[in-house]
Design a protein around this motif. Structure first.
Motif, PDB file in Angstrom:
ATOM      1  N   LEU A   1      41.559  25.233  41.794  1.00 47.82           N
ATOM      2  CA  LEU A   1      42.502  26.122  42.491  1.00 47.82           C
ATOM      3  C   LEU A   1      43.325  26.877  41.458  1.00 47.82           C
ATOM      4  CD1 LEU A   1      44.011  27.111  45.056  1.00 47.82           C
ATOM      5  CD2 LEU A   1      45.571  25.172  44.758  1.00 47.82           C
ATOM      6  N   ASP A   2      43.156  28.196  41.417  1.00 47.67           N
ATOM      7  CA  ASP A   2      43.909  29.077  40.513  1.00 47.67           C
ATOM      8  C   ASP A   2      44.694  30.003  41.423  1.00 47.67           C
ATOM      9  OD1 ASP A   2      44.809  31.049  38.774  1.00 47.67           O
ATOM     10  OD2 ASP A   2      42.930  31.170  37.658  1.00 47.67           O
ATOM     11  N   ALA A   3      45.992  29.749  41.550  1.00 50.65           N
ATOM     12  CA  ALA A   3      46.787  30.493  42.531  1.00 50.65           C
ATOM     13  C   ALA A   3      48.240  30.551  42.087  1.00 50.65           C
ATOM     14  CB  ALA A   3      46.681  29.811  43.901  1.00 50.65           C
TER      15      ALA A   3
ATOM     16  N   SER B   1      53.779  33.982  38.885  1.00 53.90           N
ATOM     17  CA  SER B   1      53.323  32.728  38.280  1.00 53.90           C
ATOM     18  C   SER B   1      51.808  32.720  38.381  1.00 53.90           C
ATOM     19  CB  SER B   1      53.928  31.508  38.988  1.00 53.90           C
ATOM     20  OG  SER B   1      53.620  31.527  40.372  1.00 53.90           O
ATOM     21  N   ASP B   2      51.194  31.875  37.583  1.00 50.46           N
ATOM     22  CA  ASP B   2      49.719  31.836  37.488  1.00 50.46           C
ATOM     23  C   ASP B   2      49.359  30.407  37.071  1.00 50.46           C
ATOM     24  OD1 ASP B   2      47.053  32.126  36.887  1.00 50.46           O
ATOM     25  OD2 ASP B   2      47.331  33.622  35.311  1.00 50.46           O
ATOM     26  N   ILE B   3      48.855  29.638  38.022  1.00 48.62           N
ATOM     27  CA  ILE B   3      48.694  28.190  37.803  1.00 48.62           C
ATOM     28  C   ILE B   3      47.282  27.768  38.230  1.00 48.62           C
ATOM     29  CG2 ILE B   3      49.531  25.890  38.483  1.00 48.62           C
ATOM     30  CD1 ILE B   3      52.222  27.222  39.214  1.00 48.62           C
TER      31      ILE B   3
ATOM     32  N   GLY C   1      44.660  32.267  27.108  1.00 47.27           N
ATOM     33  CA  GLY C   1      45.716  32.674  28.038  1.00 47.27           C
ATOM     34  C   GLY C   1      46.169  34.098  27.782  1.00 47.27           C
ATOM     35  N   HIS C   2      47.256  34.462  28.449  1.00 41.99           N
ATOM     36  CA  HIS C   2      47.728  35.847  28.446  1.00 41.99           C
ATOM     37  C   HIS C   2      49.216  35.840  28.708  1.00 41.99           C
ATOM     38  CE1 HIS C   2      47.817  35.299  32.836  1.00 41.99           C
ATOM     39  NE2 HIS C   2      46.659  34.680  32.663  1.00 41.99           N
ATOM     40  N   SER C   3      49.889  36.934  28.361  1.00 42.24           N
ATOM     41  CA  SER C   3      51.312  37.004  28.671  1.00 42.24           C
ATOM     42  C   SER C   3      51.501  37.202  30.173  1.00 42.24           C
ATOM     43  CB  SER C   3      52.003  38.101  27.866  1.00 42.24           C
ATOM     44  OG  SER C   3      51.320  39.314  27.971  1.00 42.24           O
TER      45      SER C   3
ATOM     46  N   CYS D   1      50.316  39.701  36.328  1.00 35.99           N
ATOM     47  CA  CYS D   1      49.729  38.402  36.000  1.00 35.99           C
ATOM     48  C   CYS D   1      49.157  38.440  34.578  1.00 35.99           C
ATOM     49  CB  CYS D   1      48.653  38.076  37.028  1.00 35.99           C
ATOM     50  SG  CYS D   1      47.635  36.720  36.538  1.00 35.99           S
ATOM     51  N   HIS D   2      48.435  39.522  34.255  1.00 35.71           N
ATOM     52  CA  HIS D   2      47.998  39.717  32.867  1.00 35.71           C
ATOM     53  C   HIS D   2      48.938  40.766  32.294  1.00 35.71           C
ATOM     54  CE1 HIS D   2      43.650  38.394  34.056  1.00 35.71           C
ATOM     55  NE2 HIS D   2      44.473  37.387  33.903  1.00 35.71           N
ATOM     56  N   ASP D   3      50.073  40.324  31.762  1.00 35.34           N
ATOM     57  CA  ASP D   3      51.079  41.278  31.311  1.00 35.34           C
ATOM     58  C   ASP D   3      50.670  41.858  29.954  1.00 35.34           C
ATOM     59  OD1 ASP D   3      53.230  42.739  32.057  1.00 35.34           O
ATOM     60  OD2 ASP D   3      54.724  41.174  31.792  1.00 35.34           O
TER      61      ASP D   3
HETATM   62  N1  GLY Z   1      44.670  33.518  37.171  1.00 34.00           N
HETATM   63  C1  GLY Z   1      43.859  34.616  36.974  1.00 34.00           C
HETATM   64  C2  GLY Z   1      43.616  34.941  35.562  1.00 34.00           C
HETATM   65  O1  GLY Z   1      44.317  34.526  34.662  1.00 34.00           O
HETATM   66  O2  GLY Z   1      42.708  35.712  35.286  1.00 34.00           O
END
Ligand code: GLY
Ligand code: MN
Length: 278
Positions: A80-82, A91-93, A175-177, A182-184
């Motif tokens: 689960l990625d939500a 948020s991104d978990i 990962g990402h900022s 979400c992908h800053d």
């Molecule tokens: N949670 C989606 C992604 O990081 O691509």
């Protein structure tokens, strides 16, 4: 930071509800689990920061699986990625849960537990002044060690890493900022090294940055077929890999704020476990 922390609090309600539903008596479809998440976070689908990834069993191998199955499958694993939003911040978990059955179930749970320890170790090692790309490299050494110790790759952790074998099992960036998107954009001002083409964070780590830490380990048919045909194919225990492929994959993802002395993990204080059994 307060907005991202609140977005984490909202998402944690959904993760707890879905985890409980997944381990409940009645099997649920991906669509039902998705709706459980939306209800618990009081979000309509377009309000989530990105389409929820609700992947049961081998769908966990599809990195952005956003087609929600209507049937109830075996349901032995759930990725689960939500996330959630608060005043436009995200948020991104990601959490990975397993109901282990039989020998391959126990092996998969062992992999989830090992990924959990590895992800926590990476979070603990975050230091201002170091490059995020070095953390990404460390995550490949970690996945290589897990593949070697589980016997999936018949080579030492060092050899597995040097030969790039982990890249077939873990094809995305660490990962990402994270912020208003979400992908800053803030942490990717220079290109990654050529061997890290999908890394979205190439910054030197500094206090006040917020980014995700999300290593993964998956059984993706196309990438494994390529590995099998290639020069290192003979190093892989394909019988074991095939037995595990029905579990799809593992990703464990937290949102962290860099501080002067280390990090504040905004996700773990709400969701202490990254995955595992019930
Ligand atoms: N949670 C989606 C992604 O990081 O691509
Ligand atoms: Mn992410």
């Amino acid at each position: 930071m307060l907005c991202i922390a609140e977005a984490n609090r909202r998402a944690a309600l959904g993760h707890d509800a879905v985890r409980e539903a997944f381990f409940g008596e009645r099997g649920l479809s991906e669509l039902e689990l998705h709706l459980v998440y939306l209800r618990a976070t009081r979000q309509d689908d377009p309000e989530t920061p990105y389409k929820n990834i609700v992947a049961l069993d081998d769908n966990g191998a599809v990195l952005h699986h956003v087609g929600y199955g209507r049937d109830v499958p075996a349901g032995e694993s759930l990725l689960l990625d939500a996330g959630a939003t608060y005043l436009a911040y995200c948020s991104d978990i990601t959490r990975t849960w397993v109901k282990p059955r039989g020998e391959s179930g126990a092996t998969f749970k062992g992999l989830v537990d090992a990924m959990e320890e590895m992800q926590k170790g990476l979070c603990a090692s975050i230091t201002s002044g170091h490059k995020y790309e070095a953390l990404h490299d460390a995550s490949h050494r970690g996945v290589s060690k897990i593949l070697s110790e589980a016997g999936l790759v018949k080579a030492s952790a060092e050899e597995t890493d040097e030969k790039g074998i982990s890249r077939a099992f873990y094809p995305h960036g660490l990962g990402h900022s994270l912020g208003l998107q979400c992908h800053d954009v803030g942490c990717a001002t220079v290109k990654p090294r050529a061997d890290n083409p999908f890394l979205r964070n190439t910054s030197v780590i500094e206090p006040k940055q917020v980014f995700t830490i999300e290593p993964g380990l998956y059984f993706i048919d196309g990438l494994l077929a390529e590995l099998r045909r290639g020069p290192h194919g003979a190093l892989v225990d394909w019988t074991a890999v095939e037995a595990l492929s029905r579990y799809g994959g593992i990703r464990i993802e937290d949102d962290v704020l860099v501080t002067e002395g280390g990090i504040h993990n905004m996700t773990r204080e709400l969701l202490p476990r990254g995955g595992g059994g019930a």
